[in-house]
Design a protein around this motif. Structure first.
Motif, PDB file in Angstrom:
ATOM      1  N   UNK A  69       6.960   1.733  -3.851  1.00 53.29           N
ATOM      2  CA  UNK A  69       6.009   2.837  -3.700  1.00 53.29           C
ATOM      3  C   UNK A  69       4.609   2.288  -3.518  1.00 53.29           C
ATOM      4  N   UNK A  70       3.719   3.144  -3.026  1.00 52.04           N
ATOM      5  CA  UNK A  70       2.285   2.880  -3.041  1.00 52.04           C
ATOM      6  C   UNK A  70       1.668   3.769  -4.110  1.00 52.04           C
ATOM      7  N   UNK A 112       0.438  -1.487  -3.064  1.00 53.67           N
ATOM      8  CA  UNK A 112       1.869  -1.516  -2.770  1.00 53.67           C
ATOM      9  C   UNK A 112       2.617  -2.227  -3.895  1.00 53.67           C
ATOM     10  N   UNK A 113       3.769  -1.683  -4.275  1.00 57.54           N
ATOM     11  CA  UNK A 113       4.606  -2.278  -5.317  1.00 57.54           C
ATOM     12  C   UNK A 113       5.930  -2.712  -4.685  1.00 57.54           C
ATOM     13  N   UNK A 135      -4.095  -4.336  -2.348  1.00 55.71           N
ATOM     14  CA  UNK A 135      -3.304  -5.428  -2.928  1.00 55.71           C
ATOM     15  C   UNK A 135      -1.811  -5.066  -2.942  1.00 55.71           C
ATOM     16  N   UNK A 136      -0.989  -6.080  -3.201  1.00 62.85           N
ATOM     17  CA  UNK A 136       0.444  -5.887  -3.429  1.00 62.85           C
ATOM     18  C   UNK A 136       0.796  -6.404  -4.806  1.00 62.85           C
ATOM     19  N   UNK A 137       1.414  -5.549  -5.609  1.00 66.82           N
ATOM     20  CA  UNK A 137       2.010  -5.999  -6.871  1.00 66.82           C
ATOM     21  C   UNK A 137       3.437  -6.434  -6.546  1.00 66.82           C
ATOM     22  N   UNK A 192       7.698   4.063 -10.617  1.00 64.53           N
ATOM     23  CA  UNK A 192       7.792   5.515 -10.397  1.00 64.53           C
ATOM     24  C   UNK A 192       7.108   6.300 -11.535  1.00 64.53           C
ATOM     25  N   UNK A 193       7.238   5.779 -12.743  1.00 65.10           N
ATOM     26  CA  UNK A 193       6.550   6.428 -13.874  1.00 65.10           C
ATOM     27  C   UNK A 193       5.026   6.354 -13.688  1.00 65.10           C
TER      28      UNK A 193
END
Length: 477
Positions: free
Chosen positions: A336-337, A342-343, A441-443, A470-471
């Motif tokens: 998800x973003x 971004x994750x 950034x991207x996690x 999602x949480x």
């Protein structure tokens, strides 16, 4: 092809010992018993699950010895082993002294192929095997061929070889364990994607690990596909004893030379299977046709394309197959973003080589890492990624090893060290990563470690990450 084509003649009354219960041992025992062999299964463990499995096999006339995997049963003429059993097991020492051959389930499947059996396109490597084999199967299907992804994934090789479904060609994933016990395997064409230290506790040394990987090239008929960026894979091609006319085919993320596949201006091109490879290149697909278009995944796509082209597949089918392919979960999967961050879940990155490829695909990164190191060191990984790191969140039992490498090679990067190894740590890790991240950034969860200190497997670790993301998204909505 069909089981009706397999002759029982060579197996009737043959005394075969199967080493290990499990996903390959139980089917092998049943197949051998069905062929008329006298089958004994030996297993180190003697727990409730093993006893249930043993009762099922004994009802079919198979002898099972639990709690003793070291002693060679009397009259044994052949051992068929599951991949996980190390070569230094006492059972194999006893077999060598008695002159008893040892096969793996792959060797058994190879030997049981019927007349006119489907050729194998085989893939091995430290990382990327499953993705490449599934890409290959997708391409072969797009070409209208009857195929399946088999071996270390999907359909079992024994089922594929002995079942009633007929195939034109099989896309086969092979681990170093399986190759160690498959001396007579001879693929149509094969690829070694990459080589990095892994499973050294099983093989005993890097040299032994690499040698087992190299077995995949033995007897190849059409093409030995290697990674031009990993010279050790090309060395294995040079050392292989192949059929006359078999070609060395490289893949590269750069402009390809003759007898290579590569990338030119965002296009995957073939300079190997064309009429004039000195002057011509055939367009196969666009980089954007590959999901996701991360560098190591483009390499996987090129390797799959090379094997398909070696089998005579047309360029359009390569494009259509890559477009149709969807990666398995937990392999650089965008979850998800959240707040323009971004994750990405790459829980399958269970070693440093896989994590290195994943880290190379994003910039800047907040990296979630840690778990069971399996003897790995992290200096090279951290050195390569340091310039792309916004921050790092460490979890798991061996996180201190990664922290020490960060202190040596990326001292300016903020590090959050979560001193807990319970499964709830993932939720805290995601929150800490969100705190460190900035828009754009991207996690990236690419742990570079195995998961079993905190989770049942890497799938559960990935699911925990996705649930936490999602949480976080729900709270931000």
């Amino acid at each position: 092809m069909g089981s009706r084509e397999v002759s029982n003649q060579d197996w009737q009354g043959k005394h075969v010992t199967v080493a290990g219960l499990g996903v390959s041992g139980i089917p092998a025992a049943k197949v051998l018993r069905g062929l008329g062999a006298v089958v004994t299964v030996v297993n180190d463990g003697d727990d409730e699950r093993s006893r249930t499995q043993a009762a099922e096999l004994e009802a079919q006339g198979i002898t099972v010895r639990l709690g003793d995997g070291a002693t060679l049963p009397e009259s044994t003429e052949l051992i068929v082993t599951t991949p996980g059993w190390k070569p230094d097991k006492p059972l194999f020492t006893a077999a060598a002294e008695a002159g008893v051959p040892v096969w793996g389930d792959v060797e058994l499947a190879w030997r049981l192929r019927g007349p006119g059996a489907a050729p194998w396109l085989a893939v091995t490597g430290t990382n990327g095997k499953t993705t490449t084999v599934r890409m290959l199967a997708s391409i072969l299907e797009a070409a209208g061929l009857r195929t399946a992804a088999v071996g270390n994934i999907g359909v079992s090789l024994l089922d594929a070889v002995l079942g009633d479904e007929e195939y034109d060609v099989l896309a086969v994933e092979l681990s170093s364990y399986q190759l160690h016990w498959a001396p007579s395997l001879r693929a149509h064409s094969a690829a070694v994607l990459n080589l990095a230290p892994d499973h050294l506790d099983w093989h005993g040394s890097m040299a032994a690990y690499v040698a087992d990987k190299g077995r995949i090239y033995e007897g190849n008929r059409v093409a030995c596909v290697y990674n031009a960026a990993d010279p050790a894979t090309e060395d294995l091609v040079r050392e292989a004893d192949v059929e006359e006319g078999c070609r060395a085919i490289g893949f590269t993320l750069n402009t390809p030379g003759p007898s290579q596949l590569g990338v030119v201006d965002g296009i995957l091109v073939d300079r190997a299977f064309v009429a004039n490879r000195q002057k011509q290149a055939q367009e196969l697909a666009e980089v954007k046709d590959v999901d996701p278009p991360a560098p190591h995944n483009i390499a996987n796509a090129l390797a799959a394309a090379a094997l398909a082209r070696a089998f005579g597949v047309e360029p359009a089918a390569v494009r259509d197959g890559l477009r149709a392919f969807r990666p398995d979960p937990h392999r650089i999967e965008h979850v998800a973003d959240v707040a323009q961050v971004a994750y990405v879940d790459d829980s399958k990155a269970t070693n440093t080589h896989a994590a290195e490829a994943s880290l190379a695909a994003y910039d800047p990164i907040v990296w979630i890492a840690g778990g069971l190191a399996k003897g790995a060191t992290f200096d090279e990984l951290v050195t390569g990624a340091a310039g792309r790191l916004r921050g790092v969140v460490l979890i798991g039992r061996d996180r201190e090893l990664i922290r020490e490498a960060l202190t040596r090679h990326a001292p300016e990067v903020p590090v959050v060290d979560l001193g807990r190894t319970d499964t709830g740590a993932m939720s805290e890790a995601v929150r800490e990563a969100a705190r460190l991240a900035r828009p754009g950034d991207t996690v990236l969860m690419a742990p570079a470690c195995a998961s079993m200190d905190m989770f049942v497997n890497y799938n559960k670790r990935g699911e925990a990450f996705a649930d936490a993301v999602r949480a976080l998204a729900a709270e931000s909505a």
